[in-house]
Design a protein around this motif. Structure first.
Motif, short mmCIF file in Angstrom:
data_model
loop_
_atom_site.label_atom_id
_atom_site.label_comp_id
_atom_site.label_asym_id
_atom_site.label_seq_id
_atom_site.Cartn_x
_atom_site.Cartn_y
_atom_site.Cartn_z
N ALA A 58 18.87 -50.34 42.54
CA ALA A 58 18.13 -49.06 43.09
C ALA A 58 17.10 -49.54 44.13
O ALA A 58 16.46 -50.57 44.08
N LYS A 62 9.41 -50.36 42.35
CA LYS A 62 9.85 -50.66 40.87
C LYS A 62 8.84 -49.69 40.03
O LYS A 62 7.72 -49.37 40.35
N HIS A 179 17.24 -40.25 42.08
CA HIS A 179 16.60 -41.81 42.23
C HIS A 179 15.81 -42.58 41.11
O HIS A 179 15.83 -43.80 41.09
N ARG A 183 16.87 -45.87 39.18
CA ARG A 183 15.95 -46.98 39.31
C ARG A 183 15.43 -47.31 37.55
O ARG A 183 15.56 -48.50 37.35
N GLU A 187 16.58 -51.01 36.05
CA GLU A 187 15.43 -51.84 35.24
C GLU A 187 15.84 -52.07 33.88
O GLU A 187 15.25 -52.78 33.06
#
Length: 210
Positions: A58, A62, A179, A183, A187
């Protein structure tokens, strides 16, 4: 191993400077057993990799701090304890949000997505319970405090913990944002690295259960 031998072993460990705080050393049936963590984090990493294998890296900022900054939080038990449940909660909520539309488990005998949601419940029980009000104070502080505009490398442990909590809160408030979901799922691949630390408890040996 008798009491005298055990004492000699402990003295030897102390002299050599072996970090026994990282692993619980117990004696069972005359043998020294080094117990592992509360949960198999390698299994977490393996299943997380399967669930997020089709997720492209992504773009954007972060949610989890970079490892070299989060390491400062991991080293402080009282900070790590406060931050871990918030991380687990966010990732679990995103997994629940994305399970319905995930194609990862289709055609598979195992629903890895569902397994990972269950693992989040297990991880919560592996976080040390804090018995004072420090976490609540830190949470309230993270909601009100405006951090100084300085690079993360110049922040102290508490400032980094506040920053991490603010990032998690902002992401939680935008949970329906695709989004944010992408993300978090990206992660997810390194989530196991954030679990290791002072706030993640080790197994303990109970002789009554032997």
């Amino acid at each position: 191993m008798n009491m005298a031998s055990a004492l000699q072993y402990f003295v030897l460990i102390t002299i050599l400077g072996i970090p026994i705080h990282e692993c619980k050393v117990v004696f069972q049936g005359g043998k020294c057993i080094i117990e592992g963590p509360c949960f198999d984090l390698n299994m977490l990493a393996d299943i997380a990799e399967r669930v997020s294998k089709d997720v492209k890296a992504a773009d954007g900022e972060k949610i989890l701090l970079r490892h070299k900054f989060f390491d400062k939080i991991r080293e402080k038990k009282n900070l790590h304890i406060c931050v871990l449940p918030k991380i687990i909660d966010l990732f679990q909520r995103v997994l629940e949000e994305t399970e319905r539309k995930s194609s990862v488990h289709r055609g598979e005998k195992r629903n890895y997505h569902h397994e990972l949601i269950h693992i989040m419940d297990q991880l919560e029980s592996c976080v040390y319970e804090i018995k004072d009000k420090r976490c609540n104070m830190l949470y309230k502080e993270s909601e009100k405090l405006s951090l100084p505009e300085i690079p993360e490398k110049e922040m102290n442990r508490k400032q980094l913990a506040v920053l991490q909590l603010q990032k998690l809160k902002n992401a939680s408030e935008r949970l329906s944002d695709v989004h944010i979901q992408e993300r978090v799922m990206d992660e997810l691949k390194t989530l196991h690295l954030y679990m290791r630390g002072k706030g993640f408890r080790k197994n303990t040996y109970n002789p009554e259960e032997a």
